[in-house]
Design a protein around this motif. Sequence first.
Motif, PDB file in Angstrom:
ATOM      1  N   ALA A   1       5.164  29.356  -0.365  1.00 49.37           N
ATOM      2  CA  ALA A   1       6.390  29.893  -0.944  1.00 49.37           C
ATOM      3  C   ALA A   1       6.052  30.460  -2.320  1.00 49.37           C
ATOM      4  CB  ALA A   1       7.433  28.795  -1.077  1.00 49.37           C
ATOM      5  N   SER A   2       6.715  31.522  -2.683  1.00 52.02           N
ATOM      6  CA  SER A   2       6.409  32.167  -3.968  1.00 52.02           C
ATOM      7  C   SER A   2       7.622  32.073  -4.890  1.00 52.02           C
ATOM      8  CB  SER A   2       5.967  33.613  -3.754  1.00 52.02           C
ATOM      9  OG  SER A   2       6.941  34.320  -3.031  1.00 52.02           O
ATOM     10  N   ILE A   3       7.880  30.873  -5.379  1.00 53.89           N
ATOM     11  CA  ILE A   3       9.077  30.636  -6.184  1.00 53.89           C
ATOM     12  C   ILE A   3       9.063  31.377  -7.517  1.00 53.89           C
ATOM     13  CG2 ILE A   3       9.553  28.402  -5.125  1.00 53.89           C
ATOM     14  CD1 ILE A   3       8.303  27.068  -7.599  1.00 53.89           C
ATOM     15  N   LYS A   4       7.903  31.746  -8.001  1.00 57.33           N
ATOM     16  CA  LYS A   4       7.816  32.442  -9.290  1.00 57.33           C
ATOM     17  C   LYS A   4       8.024  33.953  -9.158  1.00 57.33           C
ATOM     18  CE  LYS A   4       6.645  29.018 -12.081  1.00 57.33           C
ATOM     19  NZ  LYS A   4       7.064  28.806 -13.444  1.00 57.33           N
ATOM     20  N   ILE A   5       7.864  34.483  -7.952  1.00 51.78           N
ATOM     21  CA  ILE A   5       8.093  35.913  -7.740  1.00 51.78           C
ATOM     22  C   ILE A   5       9.577  36.099  -7.439  1.00 51.78           C
ATOM     23  CG2 ILE A   5       7.580  37.932  -6.318  1.00 51.78           C
ATOM     24  CD1 ILE A   5       4.791  36.766  -5.845  1.00 51.78           C
TER      25      ILE A   5
ATOM     26  N   LEU B   1       4.449  38.441 -10.566  1.00 51.61           N
ATOM     27  CA  LEU B   1       4.423  37.218 -11.359  1.00 51.61           C
ATOM     28  C   LEU B   1       5.121  37.407 -12.708  1.00 51.61           C
ATOM     29  CD1 LEU B   1       0.717  36.046 -10.869  1.00 51.61           C
ATOM     30  CD2 LEU B   1       2.772  34.814 -10.112  1.00 51.61           C
ATOM     31  N   PRO B   2       5.739  36.349 -13.243  1.00 50.43           N
ATOM     32  CA  PRO B   2       6.243  36.426 -14.620  1.00 50.43           C
ATOM     33  C   PRO B   2       5.068  36.666 -15.581  1.00 50.43           C
ATOM     34  CG  PRO B   2       7.139  34.509 -13.484  1.00 50.43           C
ATOM     35  CD  PRO B   2       6.057  35.080 -12.598  1.00 50.43           C
TER      36      PRO B   2
ATOM     37  N   GLY C   1       4.212  28.009  -8.042  1.00 46.95           N
ATOM     38  CA  GLY C   1       4.536  27.028  -9.057  1.00 46.95           C
ATOM     39  C   GLY C   1       3.360  26.138  -9.442  1.00 46.95           C
ATOM     40  N   GLY C   2       2.177  26.434  -8.905  1.00 49.58           N
ATOM     41  CA  GLY C   2       0.991  25.652  -9.239  1.00 49.58           C
ATOM     42  C   GLY C   2       0.358  26.121 -10.527  1.00 49.58           C
TER      43      GLY C   2
END
Length: 190
Positions: free
Chosen positions: A3-7, A59-60, A185-186
Amino acid sequence: MQASIKIKAKQTADIIANCEVGEEAEKIIRPEMPPAETIGLLSDNCCFYDAVKILAHGLPKREAVWWACLATRQAHTPETNEDNINALTAAETWVQKPTEEHRLEAFDRANMTKFETPASWAATAAYWSAGSIAPQGQPDVAPPEFLYAHAVAGCIALAAVAKDEQDPDAYYKQFIAQGMDLAAGGRGNI
């Protein structure tokens, strides 16, 4: 694919509006796909630099610069000169504490490396992430919103080639895995 919670972009179209991709990638990309799926598909089809660009733009800022720092650290060797070590350290310092002072220090260190190395571009990415890019004493000029991502993508590409100039693909895969871990989130550890 994790999962790409930061994108924050829900579909690839939202990201590719800010970066160019190659002809081969254009044939593969489906704009409505989630970015993580697109990155995986591009990687599976050996369009590594395009995958890197999409991930860098997704990414942020701090995570993207940290990703550049991780790749740069891996590209360094015992022969890496002090200017490049200092540029990387300045970029890492900005990620840990993104102050204006640290941002300007990153730019000073990038200048010392002549913008030719992964460390140069990691430090430049930190500088382009906030503040003004106008010379001191001039009216403020904000960097274009995704300028940092271009520096990050260049940094990742230079780091992969620095690791293996003849066949950088394994390093592209490794760096993309690190970037996806950050997106999930890693900490970029794989």
